[in-house]
Design an enzyme around this catalytic site. Structure first.
Site, PDB file in Angstrom:
ATOM      1  N   GLU A 261      74.570 -29.360  84.927  1.00 28.78           N
ATOM      2  CA  GLU A 261      75.354 -29.107  83.547  1.00 28.78           C
ATOM      3  C   GLU A 261      74.233 -29.807  82.547  1.00 28.78           C
ATOM      4  OE1 GLU A 261      78.432 -32.105  83.623  1.00 28.78           O
ATOM      5  OE2 GLU A 261      79.777 -31.024  82.397  1.00 28.78           O
TER       6      GLU A 261
ATOM      7  N   ASN B 284      81.537 -26.147  76.935  1.00 26.53           N
ATOM      8  CA  ASN B 284      80.687 -26.747  77.823  1.00 26.53           C
ATOM      9  C   ASN B 284      80.338 -25.522  78.849  1.00 26.53           C
ATOM     10  OD1 ASN B 284      79.208 -28.159  80.054  1.00 26.53           O
ATOM     11  ND2 ASN B 284      80.533 -29.870  80.145  1.00 26.53           N
TER      12      ASN B 284
ATOM     13  N   GLU C 245      84.543 -35.640  76.518  1.00 23.10           N
ATOM     14  CA  GLU C 245      84.676 -34.217  76.675  1.00 23.10           C
ATOM     15  C   GLU C 245      85.606 -33.385  76.137  1.00 23.10           C
ATOM     16  OE1 GLU C 245      82.923 -31.896  80.167  1.00 23.10           O
ATOM     17  OE2 GLU C 245      82.491 -34.051  81.040  1.00 23.10           O
TER      18      GLU C 245
HETATM   19  N1  CDT Z   1      80.542 -33.861  83.527  1.00 22.23           N
HETATM   20  C1  CDT Z   1      81.840 -34.297  84.169  1.00 22.23           C
HETATM   21  O1  CDT Z   1      82.461 -33.542  84.143  1.00 22.23           O
HETATM   22  N2  CDT Z   1      82.064 -35.593  84.625  1.00 22.23           N
HETATM   23  C2  CDT Z   1      82.938 -36.076  85.560  1.00 22.23           C
HETATM   24  C3  CDT Z   1      83.347 -37.398  85.427  1.00 22.23           C
HETATM   25  C4  CDT Z   1      84.110 -38.047  86.147  1.00 22.23           C
HETATM   26  S1  CDT Z   1      85.816 -38.072  85.536  1.00 22.23           S
HETATM   27  C5  CDT Z   1      86.647 -37.684  86.996  1.00 22.23           C
HETATM   28  C6  CDT Z   1      83.176 -35.614  86.861  1.00 22.23           C
HETATM   29  O2  CDT Z   1      83.901 -34.982  87.331  1.00 22.23           O
HETATM   30  O3  CDT Z   1      82.132 -35.814  87.664  1.00 22.23           O
END
Ligand code: CDT
Length: 309
Positions: A47, A107, A142
């Site tokens: 990503e 995204n 985000e």
């Molecule tokens: N980039 C991304 O989506 N990160 C999230 C951070 C944790 S929020 C529960 C993920 O799901 O890994």
């Protein structure tokens, strides 16, 4: 005819906030060269593979983050990656931040084969928050910088198989995989940037990796498909991102696993016909699903405790 494809998960180490697109693309081209020498047909990059994970920073004016977004794909800096992959006859998944001509920010990930974009996905499950949160050591904004994806989860025929895409937080949601598996998906590609600690609540750090693998292995097993999860890993501007890139086969077992927090290619031969067994037996949806009981999954968002219990 055999449907064994050699798949690579091209984990990337950290990308510094001031690292150029050219540098990130060079690193990806190096991983592509390794993939070619190991006979890969398909490579999955992380990503947001062209930039640092900027949602950790707060900006009141979201347009100030535009330098982290791509207005064209491919653009002058990404064209060399498209060309190198076409030359090597390797299809690839690339995660990046998309700024559309009419000003929408997503995204996004794309599937590219033979130099052409064959599929696009925009992240549906945006994690984090939209406003500055003073309790966190770093932000996860985000919800501030992106709109939820508007394309659903399409699937595409590529390399003789049915492929789908998801991005990071999507892997935590069973709906992600189930929507694609109802369209016959055989391989789901997924890039992620996951901080090694939960900044919204107290939780032992080791659970981050446990949950990372738990959800991808469950997604693979319950939907009888391959899941290729690729991390951006290591310390980015003081924030540790977990690695653990892996390829899970339809049994739910991990068949390749990264061992570093750096640029690292892991590979596995994926026999897409292995997905058939689950789809024809335990998870033969046509035979066994009971949709008359699933209605609230798509009509209700939050928990509503029934009256009178
Ligand atoms: N980039 C991304 O989506 N990160 C999230 C951070 C944790 S929020 C529960 C993920 O799901 O890994």
């Amino acid at each position: 005819m055999s449907r064994i494809i050699n798949v690579g998960a091209a984990q990337m180490g950290p990308i510094a906030p001031n690292e150029s697109r050219a540098s990130a693309v060079n690193r990806m081209m190096d991983l592509l060269r390794q993939a070619k020498s190991r006979g890969c047909d398909l490579v999955v990059f992380p990503e947001m593979a062209l930039t640092t994970f900027f949602p950790r920073y707060y900006e009141e004016d979201i347009a100030k983050m535009d330098p982290f977004f791509e207005r064209e794909m491919p653009g002058p800096e990404t064209q060399p990656l498209f060309d190198a992959a076409a030359e090597a006859d390797i299809a690839f998944y690339l995660g990046y931040c998309e700024l559309t001509p009419d000003g929408h920010r997503f995204n996004t990930s794309i599937l590219v084969d033979r130099g052409k974009i064959v599929g696009k996905y925009r992240k549906v499950h945006l994690p984090g928050h939209a406003e500055y949160d003073s309790r966190r050591p770093w932000q996860h904004l985000e919800k501030r910088y992106f709109e939820p994806g508007d394309l659903g989860w399409p699937v595409w025929r590529c390399k003789n198989g049915i492929m789908g895409m998801a991005i990071c937080n999507d892997r935590r949601w069973p709906e992600t995989f189930r929507v694609m598996s109802l369209k016959g998906v055989e391989l789901v590609m997924l890039g992620y940037n996951t901080p090694d600690r939960n900044t919204s609540a107290t939780e032992p750090n080791h659970l981050r990796m446990f949950h990372n693998h738990l959800v991808m292995q469950a997604g693979a097993y319950q939907n009888s498909c391959y899941v290729v999860g690729t991390a951006k890993a290591g310390v980015e501007d003081g924030c540790m991102l977990i690695g653990g890139s892996c390829i899970a086969q339809p049994s739910g077992e991990i068949v390749a696993l990264a061992s570093t927090l750096e640029d690292e290619l892991i590979t596995a031969p994926c026999d897409l016909d292995l997905a058939k067994m689950g789809k024809e037996t335990v998870f033969n949806y046509a035979k066994h699903r009971r949709i008359e009981h699933y209605g609230i999954i798509s009509s209700q968002t939050g928990v509503e405790i029934p009256e009178g219990i």
